[in-house]
Design a protein around this motif. Structure first.
Motif, short mmCIF file in Angstrom:
data_model
loop_
_atom_site.label_atom_id
_atom_site.label_comp_id
_atom_site.label_asym_id
_atom_site.label_seq_id
_atom_site.Cartn_x
_atom_site.Cartn_y
_atom_site.Cartn_z
N LEU A 19 31.69 41.33 21.29
CA LEU A 19 31.22 42.31 22.28
C LEU A 19 30.36 41.21 23.41
N THR A 20 31.03 39.92 24.56
CA THR A 20 30.30 39.07 25.18
C THR A 20 31.20 39.27 26.02
N GLY A 21 32.18 40.23 26.56
CA GLY A 21 32.50 39.90 27.53
C GLY A 21 33.14 41.71 28.39
N ALA A 22 33.95 42.52 28.07
CA ALA A 22 34.13 43.20 29.05
C ALA A 22 34.22 43.82 28.46
N SER A 23 34.38 43.98 27.49
CA SER A 23 34.55 45.45 26.81
C SER A 23 32.90 46.00 25.33
N ARG A 24 32.86 46.65 25.80
CA ARG A 24 31.56 47.30 24.80
C ARG A 24 32.05 48.39 23.80
N LYS A 25 30.48 48.47 22.53
CA LYS A 25 31.43 49.45 21.74
C LYS A 25 31.23 50.53 21.77
N GLU A 26 31.13 51.26 22.94
CA GLU A 26 30.99 52.60 22.85
C GLU A 26 32.16 52.43 23.62
N ASP A 27 33.25 52.08 24.17
CA ASP A 27 33.88 52.25 24.99
C ASP A 27 35.53 52.02 24.21
N ILE A 28 35.39 51.90 22.68
CA ILE A 28 36.53 51.80 21.36
C ILE A 28 36.99 53.47 21.62
N GLU A 29 35.82 54.13 21.67
CA GLU A 29 35.78 55.54 21.32
C GLU A 29 36.96 56.37 23.04
N LYS A 30 36.06 55.21 24.03
CA LYS A 30 36.87 55.91 25.03
C LYS A 30 38.51 55.67 25.15
N VAL A 31 38.73 54.73 24.89
CA VAL A 31 40.39 54.18 24.80
C VAL A 31 40.94 54.37 23.33
N GLN A 32 40.54 54.56 23.08
CA GLN A 32 41.03 54.94 21.56
C GLN A 32 41.76 52.74 20.53
N ILE A 33 40.99 52.17 20.73
CA ILE A 33 41.95 51.04 20.63
C ILE A 33 40.89 50.81 19.40
N TYR A 34 41.44 50.74 18.11
CA TYR A 34 40.16 50.32 16.91
C TYR A 34 40.42 48.94 16.86
N PRO A 35 39.56 48.00 16.55
CA PRO A 35 40.44 47.04 16.23
C PRO A 35 38.95 47.14 15.00
N ASP A 36 39.95 46.17 13.78
CA ASP A 36 39.57 45.61 12.33
C ASP A 36 38.55 45.49 11.93
N TYR A 37 37.68 44.35 12.91
CA TYR A 37 36.71 43.54 13.18
C TYR A 37 35.50 44.47 14.20
N VAL A 38 34.12 44.27 14.49
CA VAL A 38 33.27 44.17 16.09
C VAL A 38 32.64 43.21 15.37
N VAL A 39 32.36 42.30 16.16
CA VAL A 39 31.21 40.76 16.33
C VAL A 39 30.58 41.11 17.10
N GLU A 40 28.86 40.83 17.70
CA GLU A 40 27.86 41.11 18.64
C GLU A 40 28.38 39.91 19.17
N ASN A 41 28.75 38.77 18.53
CA ASN A 41 28.78 37.48 19.44
C ASN A 41 29.03 36.45 18.48
N MET A 42 29.88 35.57 18.50
CA MET A 42 30.85 34.18 17.62
C MET A 42 29.82 34.19 16.78
N GLU A 43 28.44 34.35 16.76
CA GLU A 43 27.72 33.61 15.69
C GLU A 43 28.19 34.53 14.59
N LEU A 44 28.33 35.50 14.47
CA LEU A 44 28.63 36.58 13.51
C LEU A 44 29.63 36.97 13.44
N LEU A 45 31.14 35.96 13.63
CA LEU A 45 31.85 35.93 13.12
C LEU A 45 32.42 35.85 11.52
N PHE A 46 31.42 34.98 10.93
CA PHE A 46 31.68 34.86 9.60
C PHE A 46 31.43 34.87 8.42
#
Length: 259
Positions: free
Chosen positions: A232-259
């Protein structure tokens, strides 16, 4: 969070995921240090048509991220591969920047400055796009040239906001010519996915795609059976997921929280 041991290959978008402008985003360097330490395959997959692979590699290195040339895929490069494989005899009128022409030259593909001779019009982001270029491209398409896009992005994240991207230009050509877009080469196309797998030499279930845009990065994974992580550091926001109905397997705020 992603379990690093669940995957053998990690595919990263660049703009909005790794960096914005000349600024490395939080946690990026530590992420790559850990991946390299664990001998994971890495592929940088960008829809940018304004950088050659070598320029992209150089940009990453300046930001402190080591990358081999074969670890980099740009929309300019993949578009050249597309024409080499699908239309090797094409005569292409390019609306875009020098990176596209440079990648075309590596494959000895033919381009033309005369739109009325073109068999195809290839459109990428062109930051010097003019009314004259619009008319040239429009008339080429009206004359029978196929309209091909390097990437479908309408806008690109930059420091302080966004700039118009390829789809904004292509849509003007499409409307003016009265003809539809024939092919999009960049993410999320199946062609781009095929080139990713050819580079990695690996099955999709051992790969993950990490990016900031639902409609390109995440859709590339969903349409081609990769697992995905939205950052969530660029174009798409968390609320966009339901709007466009494209569902990622994981969602993280930034790369610090990837692992």
């Amino acid at each position: 969070m992603v379990n690093i041991h669940d995957f053998d290959a990690f595919c990263f978008d660049l703009d909005g995921t790794i960096y914005v402008g000349d600024e490395l985003l939080p946690g990026v360097k530590e992420t790559f240090d850990r991946l390299r330490k664990n001998n994971k395959k890495i592929l940088f997959i960008t829809n940018s048509p304004t950088l050659t692979r070598r320029e992209c590699q150089s940009r990453l290195r300046k930001l402190g991220i080591a990358a081999n040339l074969e670890e980099v895929m740009t929309a300019a490069y993949v578009s050249a591969v597309y024409f080499m494989e699908e239309h090797p005899d094409a005569l292409v009128y390019i609306v875009g920047e020098k990176a596209i022409e440079e990648e075309f030259s590596h494959f000895q593909l033919s381009t033309t400055k005369d739109p009325m001779k073109a068999t195809h019009v290839l459109v990428g982001l062109d930051r010097s796009f003019t009314y004259q270029k619009l008319n040239f491209a429009m008339n080429a398409v009206r004359n029978g040239a196929k309209l091909i896009l390097t990437n479908p992005d309408p806008a690109c994240p930059v420091p302080g906001g966004f700039i118009s991207d390829t789809m904004a230009i292509a849509s003007a050509i499409e409307v003016a010519s009265g003809q539809s877009i024939d092919q999009i080469v960049g993410k999320p196309s199946s062609f781009y996915a095929e080139k990713v797998l050819e580079k990695l030499q690996m099955k999709t279930d051992r790969c993950i795609i990490i990016g900031d845009r639902l409609e390109t990065d995440i859709q590339l994974g969903k349409a081609n059976h990769f697992r995905t992580c939205l950052v969530l550091t660029g174009a798409s926001r968390k609320e966009d997921i339901e709007k466009v109905q494209i569902y990622p397997d994981y969602v993280v705020e930034n790369m610090e929280l990837l692992f």
